[in-house]
Design a protein around this motif. Structure first.
Motif, PDB file in Angstrom:
ATOM      1  N   LEU A 157       0.903  -1.280  -0.034  1.00  0.00           N
ATOM      2  CA  LEU A 157       0.032   0.039   0.086  1.00  0.00           C
ATOM      3  C   LEU A 157       0.766   1.047   0.048  1.00  0.00           C
ATOM      4  O   LEU A 157       0.544   2.164  -0.747  1.00  0.00           O
ATOM      5  N   ALA A 158       1.890   1.088   0.572  1.00  0.00           N
ATOM      6  CA  ALA A 158       2.727   2.242   0.732  1.00  0.00           C
ATOM      7  C   ALA A 158       3.409   2.549  -0.778  1.00  0.00           C
ATOM      8  O   ALA A 158       3.601   3.864  -1.074  1.00  0.00           O
ATOM      9  N   CYS A 159       3.753   1.609  -1.260  1.00  0.00           N
ATOM     10  CA  CYS A 159       4.271   1.804  -2.687  1.00  0.00           C
ATOM     11  C   CYS A 159       3.386   2.098  -3.545  1.00  0.00           C
ATOM     12  O   CYS A 159       3.652   3.230  -4.449  1.00  0.00           O
ATOM     13  N   ARG A 160       1.993   1.781  -3.345  1.00  0.00           N
ATOM     14  CA  ARG A 160       1.071   2.305  -4.310  1.00  0.00           C
ATOM     15  C   ARG A 160       0.744   3.760  -4.158  1.00  0.00           C
ATOM     16  O   ARG A 160       0.559   4.324  -4.926  1.00  0.00           O
ATOM     17  N   ASP A 161       0.788   4.104  -2.742  1.00  0.00           N
ATOM     18  CA  ASP A 161       0.180   5.420  -2.552  1.00  0.00           C
ATOM     19  C   ASP A 161       1.538   6.536  -2.382  1.00  0.00           C
ATOM     20  O   ASP A 161       1.457   7.685  -1.976  1.00  0.00           O
ATOM     21  N   ARG A 162       2.711   5.867  -2.641  1.00  0.00           N
ATOM     22  CA  ARG A 162       4.078   6.885  -2.451  1.00  0.00           C
ATOM     23  C   ARG A 162       3.926   7.600  -1.199  1.00  0.00           C
ATOM     24  O   ARG A 162       4.106   8.702  -0.965  1.00  0.00           O
ATOM     25  N   ARG A 163       4.187   6.776  -0.019  1.00  0.00           N
ATOM     26  CA  ARG A 163       3.937   7.060   1.336  1.00  0.00           C
ATOM     27  C   ARG A 163       5.533   6.418   1.872  1.00  0.00           C
ATOM     28  O   ARG A 163       5.709   5.410   2.057  1.00  0.00           O
ATOM     29  N   PRO A 164       6.143   7.462   2.505  1.00  0.00           N
ATOM     30  CA  PRO A 164       7.419   6.931   3.132  1.00  0.00           C
ATOM     31  C   PRO A 164       6.933   6.146   4.448  1.00  0.00           C
ATOM     32  O   PRO A 164       6.276   6.308   4.972  1.00  0.00           O
ATOM     33  N   VAL A 165       7.986   5.197   4.704  1.00  0.00           N
ATOM     34  CA  VAL A 165       7.552   4.416   5.969  1.00  0.00           C
ATOM     35  C   VAL A 165       8.951   4.197   6.926  1.00  0.00           C
ATOM     36  O   VAL A 165       9.956   4.580   6.302  1.00  0.00           O
TER      37      VAL A 165
END
Length: 214
Positions: free
Chosen positions: A50-58
């Motif tokens: 989901l982070a890859c899809r939404d371009r969210r840092p983790v």
């Protein structure tokens, strides 16, 4: 098995067709009956997808292969890649200021999302996959010759350097020979026969004997 993966499943079918999978009369029925199913056991997979899809840092705790304890990493996730049965995350490591690849089985604890935009450019998918292969030690330094049953082994065909029809229902492929190729070839069972090199042929036969004993 999630509805949000339906688009990925459709894209996978398109890639199979591009790789040479023949169209059939019941292609529509196959497509409509398809249930996306990704074999993965790591809890980090879904939040990272989901982070890859939404371009969210983790951020997450990660233990390197030679480390006794995990350490926290701040990553801008690009994509998840499955290579030789293992899942990897490729992305930008903010603390090190460089691209890095992380094996999901070495991530411990919870993956936490962070606010804010990416700071590094996301490379194209081909470049990312090459990075994963290199990091995982799978970069091939030589080639192997195998016989492959006609109409089978589409993933192998997509990796082939050359393909030659032998007749009698068999083709000859030249493919890159890197670490882990023997385990991959075993997955195709009787549809694959290794011609050379001899050490690869021996490794595949040993694995098949082990499977037969089980």
């Amino acid at each position: 098995q999630q509805a949000r993966l339906a688009g990925a499943a459709s894209g996978a079918l398109q890639k199979l067709r591009a790789a040479g999978m023949p169209e059939t009369e019941d292609a529509y029925e196959v497509h409509s009956a398809l249930e996306p199913r990704i074999p993965v056991h790591e809890a980090a997979f879904e939040p990272l997808m989901l982070a890859c899809r939404d371009r969210r840092p983790v951020t997450f705790d990660y233990r390197k292969g030679n480390a006794a304890r995990p350490e926290q990493r701040q990553v801008e996730p690009w994509t998840l890649e499955c290579w030789r049965g293992h899942w990897y995350l490729a992305g930008w490591d903010r603390d090190r200021g460089a691209e890095r690849v992380f094996r999901l089985s070495r991530i411990s604890g919870r993956v936490r999302s962070r606010a804010g935009a990416f700071t590094a450019r996301v490379p194209d998918a081909v470049t990312v996959r090459e990075t994963v292969e290199s990091w995982a030690g799978e970069t091939a330094t030589r080639t192997a010759r195998i016989r492959l049953r006609t109409g089978s082994g589409y993933p192998l065909r997509s990796r082939a350097i050359s393909v030659r029809e032998l007749g009698d229902g068999w083709d000859e492929l030249e493919i890159p020979y890197g670490h882990g190729l023997d385990a991959w070839l075993v997955e195709f069972g009787p549809d694959v026969i290794v011609s050379e090199p001899a050490d690869l042929r021996a490794d595949v036969m040993d694995r098949l004997r082990a499977v037969a004993k089980d």
